[in-house]
Scaffold this motif. Structure first.
Motif, PDB file in Angstrom:
ATOM      1  N   UNK A  45     -23.990 -43.751 -28.325  1.00  0.00           N
ATOM      2  CA  UNK A  45     -24.926 -42.957 -29.401  1.00  0.00           C
ATOM      3  C   UNK A  45     -25.186 -42.189 -30.527  1.00  0.00           C
ATOM      4  N   UNK A  46     -24.583 -41.567 -29.950  1.00  0.00           N
ATOM      5  CA  UNK A  46     -23.669 -39.797 -30.687  1.00  0.00           C
ATOM      6  C   UNK A  46     -22.706 -40.193 -31.284  1.00  0.00           C
ATOM      7  N   UNK A  47     -21.889 -41.553 -31.252  1.00  0.00           N
ATOM      8  CA  UNK A  47     -20.689 -41.969 -31.600  1.00  0.00           C
ATOM      9  C   UNK A  47     -21.019 -42.363 -33.331  1.00  0.00           C
ATOM     10  N   UNK A  59     -36.452 -36.389 -23.854  1.00  0.00           N
ATOM     11  CA  UNK A  59     -35.655 -37.241 -24.226  1.00  0.00           C
ATOM     12  C   UNK A  59     -36.901 -38.343 -24.472  1.00  0.00           C
ATOM     13  N   UNK A  60     -37.698 -37.812 -25.095  1.00  0.00           N
ATOM     14  CA  UNK A  60     -38.941 -39.009 -25.632  1.00  0.00           C
ATOM     15  C   UNK A  60     -39.485 -38.357 -27.395  1.00  0.00           C
ATOM     16  N   UNK A  61     -37.916 -38.644 -27.492  1.00  0.00           N
ATOM     17  CA  UNK A  61     -38.180 -39.108 -29.237  1.00  0.00           C
ATOM     18  C   UNK A  61     -37.342 -39.632 -30.223  1.00  0.00           C
ATOM     19  N   UNK A  62     -37.492 -40.403 -31.057  1.00  0.00           N
ATOM     20  CA  UNK A  62     -35.875 -41.340 -31.572  1.00  0.00           C
ATOM     21  C   UNK A  62     -36.605 -42.135 -33.386  1.00  0.00           C
ATOM     22  N   UNK A  63     -37.881 -41.886 -33.452  1.00  0.00           N
ATOM     23  CA  UNK A  63     -37.953 -42.498 -34.587  1.00  0.00           C
ATOM     24  C   UNK A  63     -37.898 -41.995 -35.875  1.00  0.00           C
ATOM     25  N   UNK A  64     -36.942 -40.761 -36.324  1.00  0.00           N
ATOM     26  CA  UNK A  64     -36.831 -40.304 -37.537  1.00  0.00           C
ATOM     27  C   UNK A  64     -35.587 -40.946 -37.743  1.00  0.00           C
ATOM     28  N   UNK A  65     -35.304 -41.317 -37.198  1.00  0.00           N
ATOM     29  CA  UNK A  65     -33.620 -41.237 -37.530  1.00  0.00           C
ATOM     30  C   UNK A  65     -34.437 -43.416 -38.490  1.00  0.00           C
ATOM     31  N   UNK A  66     -34.707 -44.052 -37.680  1.00  0.00           N
ATOM     32  CA  UNK A  66     -35.411 -45.000 -38.224  1.00  0.00           C
ATOM     33  C   UNK A  66     -35.783 -44.587 -39.631  1.00  0.00           C
ATOM     34  N   UNK A  67     -37.113 -44.441 -39.543  1.00  0.00           N
ATOM     35  CA  UNK A  67     -37.533 -43.937 -41.111  1.00  0.00           C
ATOM     36  C   UNK A  67     -36.695 -43.158 -41.860  1.00  0.00           C
ATOM     37  N   UNK A  68     -35.399 -43.062 -41.429  1.00  0.00           N
ATOM     38  CA  UNK A  68     -34.934 -42.413 -42.803  1.00  0.00           C
ATOM     39  C   UNK A  68     -33.638 -43.771 -43.783  1.00  0.00           C
ATOM     40  N   UNK A  87     -31.433 -34.443 -33.000  1.00  0.00           N
ATOM     41  CA  UNK A  87     -32.327 -35.061 -31.616  1.00  0.00           C
ATOM     42  C   UNK A  87     -31.802 -35.670 -30.858  1.00  0.00           C
ATOM     43  N   UNK A  88     -30.500 -37.158 -31.292  1.00  0.00           N
ATOM     44  CA  UNK A  88     -30.176 -37.736 -30.730  1.00  0.00           C
ATOM     45  C   UNK A  88     -29.346 -36.734 -30.009  1.00  0.00           C
ATOM     46  N   UNK A  89     -28.144 -36.073 -30.649  1.00  0.00           N
ATOM     47  CA  UNK A  89     -27.377 -34.879 -30.115  1.00  0.00           C
ATOM     48  C   UNK A  89     -27.765 -33.757 -28.939  1.00  0.00           C
ATOM     49  N   UNK A  90     -29.479 -33.166 -29.302  1.00  0.00           N
ATOM     50  CA  UNK A  90     -29.902 -32.615 -28.097  1.00  0.00           C
ATOM     51  C   UNK A  90     -30.413 -33.112 -27.210  1.00  0.00           C
ATOM     52  N   UNK A  91     -31.007 -34.172 -27.434  1.00  0.00           N
ATOM     53  CA  UNK A  91     -31.534 -35.148 -25.944  1.00  0.00           C
ATOM     54  C   UNK A  91     -30.294 -35.251 -25.252  1.00  0.00           C
ATOM     55  N   UNK A 144     -32.364 -49.205 -33.957  1.00  0.00           N
ATOM     56  CA  UNK A 144     -33.958 -48.398 -33.031  1.00  0.00           C
ATOM     57  C   UNK A 144     -34.030 -48.828 -31.544  1.00  0.00           C
ATOM     58  N   UNK A 145     -34.660 -50.423 -31.395  1.00  0.00           N
ATOM     59  CA  UNK A 145     -33.754 -50.815 -30.624  1.00  0.00           C
ATOM     60  C   UNK A 145     -33.840 -50.542 -29.598  1.00  0.00           C
ATOM     61  N   UNK A 146     -31.797 -50.544 -29.709  1.00  0.00           N
ATOM     62  CA  UNK A 146     -31.094 -49.875 -28.729  1.00  0.00           C
ATOM     63  C   UNK A 146     -31.660 -48.519 -27.909  1.00  0.00           C
ATOM     64  N   UNK A 147     -32.607 -47.869 -28.799  1.00  0.00           N
ATOM     65  CA  UNK A 147     -32.451 -46.348 -28.875  1.00  0.00           C
ATOM     66  C   UNK A 147     -33.604 -46.300 -27.926  1.00  0.00           C
ATOM     67  N   UNK A 148     -34.777 -47.136 -28.088  1.00  0.00           N
ATOM     68  CA  UNK A 148     -36.490 -47.179 -27.445  1.00  0.00           C
ATOM     69  C   UNK A 148     -35.413 -47.709 -25.705  1.00  0.00           C
ATOM     70  N   UNK A 149     -34.432 -48.636 -25.998  1.00  0.00           N
ATOM     71  CA  UNK A 149     -33.981 -48.781 -24.381  1.00  0.00           C
ATOM     72  C   UNK A 149     -33.685 -47.808 -24.163  1.00  0.00           C
ATOM     73  N   UNK A 150     -32.452 -47.485 -24.409  1.00  0.00           N
ATOM     74  CA  UNK A 150     -32.177 -46.141 -23.289  1.00  0.00           C
ATOM     75  C   UNK A 150     -33.297 -45.201 -23.196  1.00  0.00           C
ATOM     76  N   UNK A 151     -33.943 -44.402 -24.164  1.00  0.00           N
ATOM     77  CA  UNK A 151     -34.592 -43.773 -24.073  1.00  0.00           C
ATOM     78  C   UNK A 151     -35.940 -44.516 -22.919  1.00  0.00           C
ATOM     79  N   UNK A 152     -36.528 -45.476 -22.369  1.00  0.00           N
ATOM     80  CA  UNK A 152     -37.459 -45.472 -21.699  1.00  0.00           C
ATOM     81  C   UNK A 152     -36.601 -45.705 -20.577  1.00  0.00           C
ATOM     82  N   UNK A 153     -34.952 -46.724 -20.347  1.00  0.00           N
ATOM     83  CA  UNK A 153     -34.952 -47.204 -18.730  1.00  0.00           C
ATOM     84  C   UNK A 153     -33.471 -46.633 -18.468  1.00  0.00           C
TER      85      UNK A 153
END
Length: 455
Positions: free
Chosen positions: A24-26, A95-104, A132-136, A190-199
């Motif tokens: 994700x970071x890479x 870790x429940x936050x990832x939508x800003x990136x997709x908006x951009x 946010x990806x890095x921090x989480x 964004x689907x990848x980020x969402x699935x990883x965050x949830x599971x």
């Protein structure tokens, strides 16, 4: 198993979390720092070209370059400044936050040369979402005791390396893949980020050190946050980060016009050097572990009698802080010399220093301060350094006054980087003072025991 605790099933989950976080970071987190590659594409598509109408256009349009530099200035400022509220959010909600990136990425995909101004909010959203990806993900290092600093620095190196994504977009663009298609693909991810965050990721932050019975979602008791912020450690670390970060931001923000100047406006040469710079950025993930291994080197042997783990960590960080400062000085000197072939060396030193800088920043904060305040302190130091990074715009203005020649601004910034050497010296003196106090306490204890035995 890399120092991780728990059952074999938990260990597998830890490793899967580690690997997917690295991916994700890479691939996403620090793409904004590949700005030089994206500028090449944006210029070809005519972004901000309306500013060149009344300019004698010979491949050089300073108003257009100024706007591209301003987009990066705003994005890099937002990347750091909003880390503070992000840090409070992280410390309370994990870790429940990832939508800003997709908006951009969606805004970039929907922009065009008539809507060039959309680059300002779009790149800012991408930058803030990336941090946010890095921090989480940095908290994952808490799951691996003896390799914690190494994992934190690897994630930061992956963050640096992700700037190669804009190079890939540039190369695809030159081979017929539209700019819009590339950013729509990034949005779909964004689907990848969402699935990883949830599971995979925990719902709350991961404490350090973790206990054998740690369950995702644990919380701790607050320590004195104010005393951390008002400490000398925090002040000198802030200065250490700020002056070097300012040097890097000015370099990235002016790279395209600098290459144009040194290459006499030859677009083929500029493209070649831009690609070389972007490729070296990918090597950040290879450079960063060296710093982590340097900071974790003492963990392979037992602690000396009376030495706490924190003291050993601090003592181990001195060499890392010193090397990072030295790298920045050498990078700044090379960047100041207006000789085009030397810029290959500058690119190498820049990515080496940047990977040491951000990995070392996060690792030092995790060492020197309570883990439950990591998000807030990391956010605060990044936010305050963002205020200092705003000095890059006066630097851009001074550079313009000097006819676009960055030599004198580079000299000023090189002198400023010398302030970074204060931090490792202070930490060294602090560790030496701690050692003296420990020796004195031991001597008093031994004397007391000897006196007692006489009776």
């Amino acid at each position: 198993m890399l120092g991780c605790k728990g059952s074999s099933g938990t260990a597998v989950r830890y490793k899967l979390t580690l690997a997917t976080g690295l991916l994700e970071c890479l691939c996403f987190a620090g793409v904004v720092f590949g700005w030089a590659s994206l500028v090449f594409v944006l210029k070809t598509d005519g972004y901000f070209s309306d500013l060149c109408i009344n300019v004698i256009y010979n491949g050089d349009c300073s108003p257009q370059d100024d706007n591209f530099s301003l987009v990066f200035t705003v994005a890099s400022f937002m990347n750091n400044f909003l880390t503070l509220p992000n840090g409070f959010f992280y410390d309370h909600f994990g870790t429940m936050a990832t939508l800003l990136y997709t908006t951009g990425t969606l805004i970039v995909a929907l922009s065009n040369k008539a809507l060039s101004f959309l680059l300002f909010p779009a790149l800012s959203f991408i930058a803030v979402g990336g941090i946010l990806f890095l921090m989480t993900n940095m908290q994952v290092g808490n799951l691996f005791d003896s390799h914690r600093s190494t994992i934190i620095t690897v994630y930061n190196g992956a963050f640096d390396s992700s700037s190669v994504i804009f190079l890939i977009i540039k190369v695809l663009y030159e081979r017929g893949v539209s700019f819009r298609s590339s950013f729509l693909f990034l949005s779909a991810c964004n689907l990848i980020h969402l699935l990883r965050t949830l599971f995979l990721m925990p719902k709350s932050h991961i404490p350090y050190s973790i206990s054998d019975d740690y369950k995702y979602g644990g919380r701790g008791v607050d320590d004195d946050f104010r005393s951390c912020v008002l400490s000398w450690f925090f002040l000198w670390h802030l200065i250490w980060l700020s002056v070097m970060q300012l040097r890097h931001y000015f370099f990235i923000g002016t790279l395209n016009p600098m290459l144009n100047r040194l290459a006499n406006q030859d677009p083929d040469i500029v493209s070649e050097y831009t690609n070389a710079f972007a490729f070296t950025q990918f090597c950040g993930v290879l450079c960063a572990p060296w710093n982590g291994l340097l900071m974790d080197r003492h963990k392979r042997k037992p602690l000396d009698p009376g030495v706490s783990e924190r003291e050993a960590d601090l003592r181990s960080s001195v060499l890392s802080l010193l090397l990072t400062s030295l790298q920045c000085l050498l990078f700044s000197i090379c960047a100041s010399i207006p000789f085009l072939p030397l810029q290959y060396v500058t690119f190498i030193l820049q990515v080496l220093n940047r990977s040491f800088l951000y990995g070392g920043n996060a690792a030092f904060i995790s060492i020197a301060f309570p883990a439950r305040h990591f998000g807030k302190l990391y956010g605060l130091v990044m936010s305050l350094s963002a205020v200092v990074s705003l000095l890059q715009y006066p630097c851009f203005a001074l550079n313009k006054v000097l006819g676009g020649d960055p030599f004198y601004v580079n000299i000023i910034l090189t002198v400023l980087t010398l302030l970074a050497f204060i931090h490792p010296v202070y930490v060294f003196l602090h560790c030496r003072e701690m050692a003296k106090q420990r020796e004195n306490s031991q001597s008093i204890l031994e004397a007391s025991i000897q006196e007692t035995s006489m009776y």
